[in-house]
Write a protein that holds these residues in place. Structure first.
Motif, PDB file in Angstrom:
ATOM      1  N   GLY B 112       0.824  -1.211   0.000  1.00  0.00           N
ATOM      2  CA  GLY B 112       0.000   0.000   0.000  1.00  0.00           C
ATOM      3  C   GLY B 112       0.850   1.251   0.000  1.00  0.00           C
ATOM      4  O   GLY B 112       2.082   1.197  -0.067  1.00  0.00           O
ATOM      5  N   ALA B 113       0.173   2.375   0.028  1.00  0.00           N
ATOM      6  CA  ALA B 113       0.838   3.671   0.090  1.00  0.00           C
ATOM      7  C   ALA B 113       0.080   4.524   1.098  1.00  0.00           C
ATOM      8  O   ALA B 113      -1.098   4.270   1.361  1.00  0.00           O
ATOM      9  CB  ALA B 113       0.834   4.331  -1.289  1.00  0.00           C
ATOM     10  N   LEU B 114       0.754   5.506   1.655  1.00  0.00           N
ATOM     11  CA  LEU B 114       0.087   6.411   2.596  1.00  0.00           C
ATOM     12  C   LEU B 114      -1.044   7.136   1.879  1.00  0.00           C
ATOM     13  O   LEU B 114      -0.870   7.600   0.753  1.00  0.00           O
ATOM     14  CB  LEU B 114       1.086   7.435   3.138  1.00  0.00           C
ATOM     15  N   SER B 115      -2.189   7.210   2.509  1.00  0.00           N
ATOM     16  CA  SER B 115      -3.323   7.910   1.913  1.00  0.00           C
ATOM     17  C   SER B 115      -4.236   8.431   3.011  1.00  0.00           C
ATOM     18  O   SER B 115      -5.129   7.719   3.467  1.00  0.00           O
ATOM     19  CB  SER B 115      -4.089   6.966   0.985  1.00  0.00           C
ATOM     20  N   PRO B 116      -3.995   9.675   3.447  1.00  0.00           N
ATOM     21  CA  PRO B 116      -4.825  10.226   4.522  1.00  0.00           C
ATOM     22  C   PRO B 116      -6.309  10.200   4.150  1.00  0.00           C
ATOM     23  O   PRO B 116      -7.152   9.938   4.988  1.00  0.00           O
ATOM     24  CB  PRO B 116      -4.329  11.676   4.644  1.00  0.00           C
ATOM     25  N   LEU B 117      -6.608  10.421   2.851  1.00  0.00           N
ATOM     26  CA  LEU B 117      -8.012  10.459   2.422  1.00  0.00           C
ATOM     27  C   LEU B 117      -8.687   9.115   2.617  1.00  0.00           C
ATOM     28  O   LEU B 117      -9.870   9.038   2.922  1.00  0.00           O
ATOM     29  CB  LEU B 117      -8.108  10.849   0.942  1.00  0.00           C
TER      30      LEU B 117
END
Lengths: 201, 201
Positions: B112-117
């Motif tokens: 995965g990747a960082l995604s605040p949304l």
């Protein structure tokens, strides 16, 4: 080592065979399965085999039915009006019509619509058996409830022409403005239909 | 009778749990399975259970590996350069890099990747184990090969900051015009990157 291991490659391949699933989606689904718990994966696999071992299509109307109940519950229910036959594209369209609670007749599921662009002709949908049923059933009205799309319309027109010599009353679901919508947002074609098919008050 | 029979309802439900599959797609997939041959359905079900029973993720780099081979073939291969570590988002990104034949180091899959949304923070991807590995490995360069997307960029920047105190050389895959493309059709952001990262001839 630059290729996926065989089990994951095979699962991607199997997902790709499903309609509307491309290579990227298949890959995402396969890795989702791999990441999910063993129970979740098992449940999905079981649901797939169960549906094949417990469900089938009615040999008369081609609607969904339990294995062991063929003809289906609609075809064998004497309380249903044997004079009405509603023609739909897909088995789930039957449920949509049933939910209205308005219709008490029989069904005929075509399993598709005519689509010259996708190479789907009259022999690819359940048209022949529709004509056969009309010979034996004492139907007074055939309701063409195919989708209000180009393909659904073409299919309804085609069936309409086929049924003309038989002399059975053939109707089509009304097209017009959806209830609760706004004239402002109606597309041109819908508004055109709504005008063309206007009713006396 | 206005609801789907239980086996098909359950299969629709199971398909809906998959990522990117909404109610309509799930319905279409379930009816596709029902229409396909028993062998095809069985093969799909088997592929799902097989992938769970035969594949797993490496406990070191989190890449895909056969059950029984943990750590994976990359982690245990002495011919791979132990001084290079390439960080990717997904297991299939490893295969993309392997296909270039250019890279002979180790991998670390974040999943995965960082995604605040989407509510995906540093604890939701395999960051902690990346830092732990850097403590034990004698890595001289970490190549951040996350996707050239907003989320991939944010993740690369975040990791870049984390690694600064460790003092290891940290690089990012080059962004610019794709080979064989046309300036005319390059989007603004890509062209901006291509200009900003221009090289001396």
């Amino acid at each position: 080592m630059a290729e996926f291991a065989e089990p994951i490659a095979r699962l991607i391949d199997e997902f790709r065979r499903l309609p509307g699933i491309g290579h990227k989606s298949a890959q995402r689904l396969a890795f989702h399965v791999l990441r999910s718990s063993a129970e979740d994966a098992e449940r999905l696999a079981l649901a797939i085999t169960e549906v094949k071992s417990r469900m089938t299509f009615c040999s008369v109307c081609h609607n969904l039915t339990d294995i062991g109940q063929d003809p289906c519950a609609y075809c064998t229910n004497p309380a249903r009006d044997q004079h009405l036959l509603c023609v739909v594209e897909e088995p789930y369209n039957v449920f949509a019509i049933e939910r209205t609670g308005e219709y008490k007749g029989l069904y005929h599921v075509l399993h598709g619509a005519l689509s010259p662009l996708r190479g789907i002709g009259p022999d690819d949908i359940r048209l022949r058996s529709l004509l056969e049923r009309l010979r034996t059933l004492e139907v007074t009205e055939v309701i063409l409830a195919t989708n209000p799309t180009t393909e659904g319309e073409a299919t309804a027109n085609y069936i309409g022409c086929l049924l003309k010599p038989i002399g059975v009353r053939t109707t089509r679901l009304a097209m017009g403005l959806p209830v609760g919508s706004d004239l402002e947002y109606a597309d041109e074609v819908t508004l055109h239909k709504a005008l063309a098919y206007r009713r006396e008050m």
